[in-house]
Write a protein that holds these residues in place. Structure first.
Motif, PDB file in Angstrom:
ATOM      1  N   ASN A 102       4.234 -58.414  11.111  1.00 57.26           N
ATOM      2  CA  ASN A 102       4.798 -57.668  12.235  1.00 57.26           C
ATOM      3  C   ASN A 102       4.257 -58.174  13.578  1.00 57.26           C
ATOM      4  O   ASN A 102       4.225 -57.424  14.559  1.00 57.26           O
ATOM      5  CB  ASN A 102       4.479 -56.171  12.073  1.00 57.26           C
ATOM      6  N   SER A 133      15.272 -59.366  14.038  1.00 60.86           N
ATOM      7  CA  SER A 133      13.913 -58.804  14.054  1.00 60.86           C
ATOM      8  C   SER A 133      12.972 -59.607  14.939  1.00 60.86           C
ATOM      9  O   SER A 133      11.910 -59.125  15.334  1.00 60.86           O
ATOM     10  CB  SER A 133      13.349 -58.747  12.627  1.00 60.86           C
ATOM     11  N   GLN A 134      13.349 -60.855  15.271  1.00 62.41           N
ATOM     12  CA  GLN A 134      12.508 -61.716  16.111  1.00 62.41           C
ATOM     13  C   GLN A 134      12.856 -61.607  17.596  1.00 62.41           C
ATOM     14  O   GLN A 134      12.222 -62.236  18.431  1.00 62.41           O
ATOM     15  CB  GLN A 134      12.666 -63.171  15.658  1.00 62.41           C
TER      16      GLN A 134
END
Length: 250
Positions: free
Chosen positions: A60, A85-86
């Motif tokens: 994370n 998510s990046q």
């Protein structure tokens, strides 16, 4: 949202230096200490921009690492999207990219629809990019994760048609890649064939392991050369050699 600042910067680099030199950093394969050392070397090596992204992130800490890269880097930091998510606020711009070589609708338009409102809210400059995966001699991470078959190198007509489609769809860049850690880079004759048909700048990445190979890509028509896996670990001392090989206009 910023308008064309980074796109114009990249075009100016290409005009001035003959071609642009871009280093790809996978945030999942670099610790904070490694990043500090690597970015410090990049700052003094003639690199024109940094792409950040990977096919898979196992923790994370992606945003934390991008923030660190941005805080140290003296060149633009551009998101090379491996997944939503990046995505975060620390990039200067992003390649708003579609995998046009595949037939998986999620990476053609699905992921982009999910990302678009977030990108607008963050105010990140976008550079519309058509991504074409070419067979690099082994199974790449992007091939597996995207469910996309690479274009065979013995089928230049298929690659040319896809590159033309990218241009006609309004993409500002065409990214030809054989995948991270590819056994083989894009063949020079194949790159030459594509550049005869399209007018938009071409980015080439994957499997480029030597400065000589990078120079050949520029001479074959690449506007930007991306160096990634070869610089992981202890190979960062050759960053300067790649700059000399790519910047043929200086």
């Amino acid at each position: 949202m910023k308008k064309n600042v980074l796109k114009n910067y990249l075009l100016s680099v290409k005009k001035k230096k003959g071609a642009g030199y871009i280093v790809l950093i996978d945030p999942d394969k670099n610790s904070e200490n490694n990043l500090e050392e690597k970015i410090s070397k990049i700052n003094n090596s003639g690199v024109d921009a940094i792409f950040v992204g990977g096919s898979l992130i196992l923790d994370n800490n992606c945003e934390k690492r991008v923030e660190l890269i941005k805080s140290i880097s003296k060149v633009p930091v551009i998101f090379f999207p491996g997944g939503i998510s990046q995505l975060n606020k620390h990039y200067d711009a992003m390649l708003f990219m579609s995998i046009l070589s595949g037939r998986n609708s999620h990476y053609l338009i699905g992921e982009q629809v999910i990302a678009a409102p977030i990108v607008k809210d963050l105010g990140i400059e976008v550079i519309p990019t058509g991504y074409l995966l070419v067979d690099g001699g082994n199974n790449s991470s992007v091939q597996f994760m995207s469910g996309s078959n690479p274009i065979p190198i013995e089928k230049p007509d298929i690659l040319i048609a896809h590159a033309l489609a990218a241009q006609y769809l309004g993409k500002k860049l065409v990214y030809l890649e054989s995948g991270s850690g590819a056994k083989n880079s894009i063949p020079n004759n194949l790159l030459k064939a594509v550049t005869k048909y399209i007018d938009v700048p071409i980015i080439v990445g994957g499997g480029i392991k030597t400065p000589k190979s990078a120079n050949e890509k520029v001479l074959a028509g690449a506007s930007f050369v991306v160096i990634g896996s070869i610089l992981e670990g202890n190979n960062t001392n050759i960053i300067n050699e790649f700059a000399d090989a790519i910047h043929i206009g200086e």
